[in-house]
Design a protein around this motif. Structure first.
Motif, PDB file in Angstrom:
ATOM      1  N   ALA A   1       0.848  -1.195   0.000  1.00 58.45           N
ATOM      2  CA  ALA A   1       0.000   0.000   0.000  1.00 58.45           C
ATOM      3  C   ALA A   1       0.880   1.240   0.000  1.00 58.45           C
ATOM      4  CB  ALA A   1      -0.912   0.018   1.233  1.00 58.45           C
ATOM      5  N   TYR A   2       0.260   2.360  -0.338  1.00 58.12           N
ATOM      6  CA  TYR A   2       0.941   3.646  -0.208  1.00 58.12           C
ATOM      7  C   TYR A   2      -0.056   4.687   0.270  1.00 58.12           C
ATOM      8  CZ  TYR A   2      -1.274   4.886  -4.649  1.00 58.12           C
ATOM      9  OH  TYR A   2      -2.207   5.134  -5.633  1.00 58.12           O
TER      10      TYR A   2
ATOM     11  N   ASP B   1       8.260  11.732  -2.631  1.00 57.84           N
ATOM     12  CA  ASP B   1       7.183  11.399  -3.568  1.00 57.84           C
ATOM     13  C   ASP B   1       7.100   9.888  -3.659  1.00 57.84           C
ATOM     14  OD1 ASP B   1       9.262  10.561  -5.348  1.00 57.84           O
ATOM     15  OD2 ASP B   1       9.420  12.621  -6.097  1.00 57.84           O
ATOM     16  N   VAL B   2       6.118   9.403  -4.402  1.00 53.00           N
ATOM     17  CA  VAL B   2       5.881   7.959  -4.429  1.00 53.00           C
ATOM     18  C   VAL B   2       7.038   7.204  -5.068  1.00 53.00           C
ATOM     19  CG1 VAL B   2       4.575   7.946  -6.603  1.00 53.00           C
ATOM     20  CG2 VAL B   2       4.156   6.167  -4.896  1.00 53.00           C
ATOM     21  N   ARG B   3       7.659   7.770  -6.091  1.00 57.87           N
ATOM     22  CA  ARG B   3       8.762   7.075  -6.742  1.00 57.87           C
ATOM     23  C   ARG B   3       9.943   6.909  -5.775  1.00 57.87           C
ATOM     24  NH1 ARG B   3       9.366   6.285 -12.119  1.00 57.87           N
ATOM     25  NH2 ARG B   3       7.866   7.939 -12.595  1.00 57.87           N
ATOM     26  N   THR B   4      10.220   7.957  -4.997  1.00 58.81           N
ATOM     27  CA  THR B   4      11.311   7.887  -4.022  1.00 58.81           C
ATOM     28  C   THR B   4      10.988   6.879  -2.924  1.00 58.81           C
ATOM     29  OG1 THR B   4      11.768  10.219  -4.459  1.00 58.81           O
ATOM     30  CG2 THR B   4      12.773   9.262  -2.515  1.00 58.81           C
TER      31      THR B   4
ATOM     32  N   PHE C   1       8.355 -13.987  -0.900  1.00 65.35           N
ATOM     33  CA  PHE C   1       8.233 -13.312  -2.188  1.00 65.35           C
ATOM     34  C   PHE C   1       7.434 -12.034  -2.004  1.00 65.35           C
ATOM     35  CE2 PHE C   1       4.174 -15.437  -1.956  1.00 65.35           C
ATOM     36  CZ  PHE C   1       3.296 -14.627  -2.666  1.00 65.35           C
ATOM     37  N   CYS C   2       7.497 -11.155  -2.996  1.00 63.84           N
ATOM     38  CA  CYS C   2       6.722  -9.926  -2.946  1.00 63.84           C
ATOM     39  C   CYS C   2       6.375  -9.485  -4.359  1.00 63.84           C
ATOM     40  CB  CYS C   2       7.498  -8.818  -2.225  1.00 63.84           C
ATOM     41  SG  CYS C   2       8.959  -8.231  -3.123  1.00 63.84           S
ATOM     42  N   ARG C   3       5.433  -8.592  -4.451  1.00 66.52           N
ATOM     43  CA  ARG C   3       5.189  -7.884  -5.712  1.00 66.52           C
ATOM     44  C   ARG C   3       6.281  -6.836  -5.890  1.00 66.52           C
ATOM     45  NH1 ARG C   3      -1.055  -6.347  -6.996  1.00 66.52           N
ATOM     46  NH2 ARG C   3       0.069  -4.909  -8.340  1.00 66.52           N
ATOM     47  N   ARG C   4       6.630  -6.573  -7.145  1.00 72.08           N
ATOM     48  CA  ARG C   4       7.680  -5.589  -7.415  1.00 72.08           C
ATOM     49  C   ARG C   4       7.109  -4.293  -7.984  1.00 72.08           C
ATOM     50  NH1 ARG C   4      12.415  -7.185  -4.993  1.00 72.08           N
ATOM     51  NH2 ARG C   4      13.203  -5.318  -6.063  1.00 72.08           N
ATOM     52  N   ASP C   5       5.789  -4.113  -7.907  1.00 67.85           N
ATOM     53  CA  ASP C   5       5.185  -2.933  -8.547  1.00 67.85           C
ATOM     54  C   ASP C   5       4.254  -2.163  -7.615  1.00 67.85           C
ATOM     55  OD1 ASP C   5       3.135  -4.798  -8.392  1.00 67.85           O
ATOM     56  OD2 ASP C   5       2.390  -4.432 -10.418  1.00 67.85           O
ATOM     57  N   ILE C   6       4.445  -2.270  -6.310  1.00 66.37           N
ATOM     58  CA  ILE C   6       3.569  -1.542  -5.383  1.00 66.37           C
ATOM     59  C   ILE C   6       3.685  -0.043  -5.656  1.00 66.37           C
ATOM     60  CG2 ILE C   6       3.058  -1.050  -2.967  1.00 66.37           C
ATOM     61  CD1 ILE C   6       2.453  -3.961  -3.902  1.00 66.37           C
ATOM     62  N   GLY C   7       2.522   0.601  -5.749  1.00 65.86           N
ATOM     63  CA  GLY C   7       2.474   2.033  -6.042  1.00 65.86           C
ATOM     64  C   GLY C   7       2.465   2.370  -7.518  1.00 65.86           C
ATOM     65  N   TRP C   8       2.267   1.368  -8.386  1.00 63.83           N
ATOM     66  CA  TRP C   8       2.438   1.601  -9.825  1.00 63.83           C
ATOM     67  C   TRP C   8       1.458   2.638 -10.371  1.00 63.83           C
ATOM     68  CZ3 TRP C   8      -1.362   0.668 -13.436  1.00 63.83           C
ATOM     69  CH2 TRP C   8      -2.424  -0.169 -13.068  1.00 63.83           C
ATOM     70  N   ARG C   9       0.226   2.658  -9.855  1.00 63.31           N
ATOM     71  CA  ARG C   9      -0.739   3.636 -10.385  1.00 63.31           C
ATOM     72  C   ARG C   9      -0.282   5.064 -10.081  1.00 63.31           C
ATOM     73  NH1 ARG C   9      -4.209  -0.348  -8.463  1.00 63.31           N
ATOM     74  NH2 ARG C   9      -5.608  -1.246 -10.020  1.00 63.31           N
ATOM     75  N   GLU C  10       0.196   5.262  -8.847  1.00 62.55           N
ATOM     76  CA  GLU C  10       0.620   6.607  -8.452  1.00 62.55           C
ATOM     77  C   GLU C  10       1.897   7.022  -9.191  1.00 62.55           C
ATOM     78  OE1 GLU C  10      -0.537   9.798  -5.644  1.00 62.55           O
ATOM     79  OE2 GLU C  10      -1.488   8.159  -6.741  1.00 62.55           O
ATOM     80  N   VAL C  11       2.787   6.046  -9.397  1.00 66.02           N
ATOM     81  CA  VAL C  11       3.996   6.319 -10.173  1.00 66.02           C
ATOM     82  C   VAL C  11       3.628   6.749 -11.589  1.00 66.02           C
ATOM     83  CG1 VAL C  11       6.053   5.286 -11.212  1.00 66.02           C
ATOM     84  CG2 VAL C  11       5.510   4.842  -8.801  1.00 66.02           C
TER      85      VAL C  11
END
Length: 420
Positions: free
Chosen positions: A225-226, A385-388, A406-416
Motif C-alpha cells: 500500500a501507499y 514522492d511515491v517514486r522515491t 516473495f513480494c510484488r515488485r510494482d507496489i504504487g504503480w498507479r501513483e507512479v
C-alpha cells in the motif's frame, strides 16, 4: 497510562511502534503480540477470546486504554465486555462492528441512509444465488457475508467463475453471500476516526489486493500500500465524507449503535462519484503501516479522545507531506497454503537503509526468526514522492534474507504512472 494492545499482525506492530512514541505512555502490553511487537511492548499470553481473562488482566495491570487491532475480537464483542467493566476501549461495539462483520448489514444501512453503493442481492442458499446472478451483468462480484480476512471476495469475469465462487461459499452449511454489481473505477481507502458524534479524517491509502504484479492472480489480504492516495482529491474526499461517512455515523447513532473507533471505507471512484464498496471496523493491514509512518500526531492522545468521546475538541490530524509505501513479503504458497518455518535474516540491514520492517506472521524458533503465516513482513519506507518511497522500500526488501518469501515488485504503480 498503561495500554493493552490486542493483536499479532503487521497492523499491530505499526500501532505498537507508534504508541510507544507517546509521552503519555507508561507501559504497553500486547496480546498475543509477535517478535516485532515485543521490541515495543510486554507480550502477554492472553486468550483474547476469553473476555473475562482480558478484563481481569486489564484490572490487575491498571490498564487505562485497550486498543483492539483485528476485526474478529470486535465482532465477538470484546469492546462491550471491557466497557461493561469500566475500561476505556478504542474500537466499536459488536453491534457497530457489524459494518465489517456482515456485508448484508452494511448494504441494508446504505439503503436506509441513502449511501451510494453497488447494487446487490443477499442470498442464503446456492440455488437462490445462482438465480440471482441473472440480475447482474458480467463481471460480477461475489462476497462471503461474514468475516473472511480480506480474501472472501471474487471478481468473477465469467458466469462460470461466479457460479464456482457461490458453490465454494455454500459448500458448508450456514453459508451466506452478497452478490454485487461490478463498479467501474479506481479503488481507494479513506480512514476516519469517530467517537459516535464527531469525525476526524485520518488519511488515505491505496492497497494492492492481487497477489501478482500487474494486479494479477487471486485476491489476498493485501500485498502492499501507499499513502496518501492522490486519486482521492480533496473535493472527492469531501463528497465521501458528506455522502458516505456522515450518514453512516449519524444513522448508527440514531439507531442506538454509535460507532467509536476507526471507520475504514473502501471506496470506488466511479463516473458518478465515490461509492462505498465495503467498511472495515479497524485499521487496514497493510494500510495501517503507511498511515503510522506518516502520522505526526500523538497516537495515544488521539485514541483516548475517541474512547472518551472528546474527538470534537481536537484539531485536524497531522500527517507528514511525504509519501509512505509498504511492500508485503509473503511466504511461498500464499494466498494458498503458505510455507511455514522459512528463516528470516537481514532485518538490521533493511532498516539501516532508513526503512522500517513491521513483522506480521513471524515467530522465534530455536533462536531464529521464521515465517509463521501468509503475510510475514511489511517493509515500509517514506520519501518526498511515491517514486522515491517506492525505491527506498524495495532497497530495504533487497537487503533482507528471506529465501522462502516473495513480494510484488510494482507496489504504487498507479501513483507512479500518474506522477509521470
Amino acid at each position: 497510562m498503561n495500554v493493552l494492545l490486542i493483536g499479532s499482525g503487521g497492523r499491530e506492530h505499526a500501532l505498537a511502534w507508534k504508541l510507544a512514541q507517546s509521552p503519555g505512555l507508561h507501559s504497553l502490553f500486547a496480546a498475543p503480540g509477535n517478535p516485532g511487537i515485543a521490541a515495543h511492548a510486554d507480550v502477554v499470553a492472553l486468550d483474547v477470546t476469553d473476555h473475562a481473562a482480558v478484563v481481569a488482566f486489564a484490572g490487575e495491570r491498571a490498564i487505562g486504554l485497550v486498543v483492539i487491532g483485528p476485526e474478529a475480537p470486535l465482532v465477538d464483542g470484546l469492546a462491550d465486555s471491557l466497557r461493561a467493566a469500566g475500561i476505556a476501549v478504542f474500537g466499536p461495539s459488536a453491534a457497530a462492528a457489524q459494518l465489517e462483520g456482515s456485508k448484508s448489514f452494511t448494504k441494508a444501512l446504505c439503503d436506509r441512509a441513502g449511501i451510494p453503493t453497488a447494487g446487490y442481492a443477499r442470498v442464503t442458499a446456492l440455488e437462490q444465488g445462482l438465480a440471482a446472478l441473472d440480475r447482474f451483468g458480467i463481471p460480477v462480484v461475489v462476497k462471503a457475508d461474514g468475516l473472511a480476512a480480506g480474501k472472501g471476495v471474487t471478481v468473477a469475469e465469467t458466469r462460470a467463475d461466479a457460479e464456482a465462487a457461490l458453490r465454494d461459499l455454500f459448500s458448508a452449511p450456514g453459508g451466506e453471500a452478497v452478490i454485487e454489481e461490478f463498479l467501474e473505477g479506481e479503488e481507494v481507502s479513506l480512514f476516519v476516526l469517530t467517537d459516535g458524534e464527531a469525525i476526524l479524517p485520518f488519511g488515505t491509502a491505496q492497497d494492492h489486493k492481487r497477489v501478482g504484479d500487474g494486479d494479477t492472480g487471486p485476491n489476498t489480504g493485501g500485498m502492499g500500500a501507499y499513502s496518501p492516495a492522490s486519486v482521492l482529491t480533496p473535493e472527492l474526499e469531501q463528497r465521501a465524507l458528506d455522502e458516505i461517512i456522515w450518514p453512516t455515523v449519524r444513522t448508527l447513532a440514531a439507531e442506538g449503535n454509535p460507532f467509536s473507533g476507526v471507520l475504514y471505507a473502501g471506496l470506488m471512484l466511479t463516473a458518478q462519484g465515490p461509492k462505498l464498496i465495503e467498511y472495515n471496523a479497524r485499521f487496514g493491514d497493510p494500510e495501517c503501516q503507511v498511515l503510522m509512518a506518516r502520522l505526526e500526531d500523538d497516537l495515544l492522545d488521539v485514541m483516548r479522545a475517541v474512547a472518551e468521546g472528546r474527538l470534537g475538541d481536537r484539531a485536524p490530524a497531522r500527517f507528514a507531506d511525504a509519501t509512505a509505501l509498504t511492500v508485503v513479503m509473503a511466504a511461498r504458497g500464499y494466498p494458498g497454503t503458505p510455507e511455514a518455518g522459512g528463516a528470516i535474516a537481514g532485518l538490521d540491514a533493511a532498516e539501516a537503509t532508513g526503512a522500517r520492517v513491521f513483522q506480521a506472521g513471524t515467530r522465534i524458533e530455536d533462536g531464529t526468526l521464521v515465517a509463521a503465516g501468509g503475510r510475514v513482513l511489511a517493509v515500509t519506507a517514506t520519501g518526498a514522492d511515491v517514486r522515491t518511497a517506492q525505491g527506498a522500500a524495495y532497497a530495504a526488501v533487497d537487503a533482507l534474507d528471506f529465501p522462502t518469501g516473495f513480494c510484488r515488485r510494482d507496489i504504487g504503480w498507479r501513483e507512479v504512472a500518474r506522477a509521470g
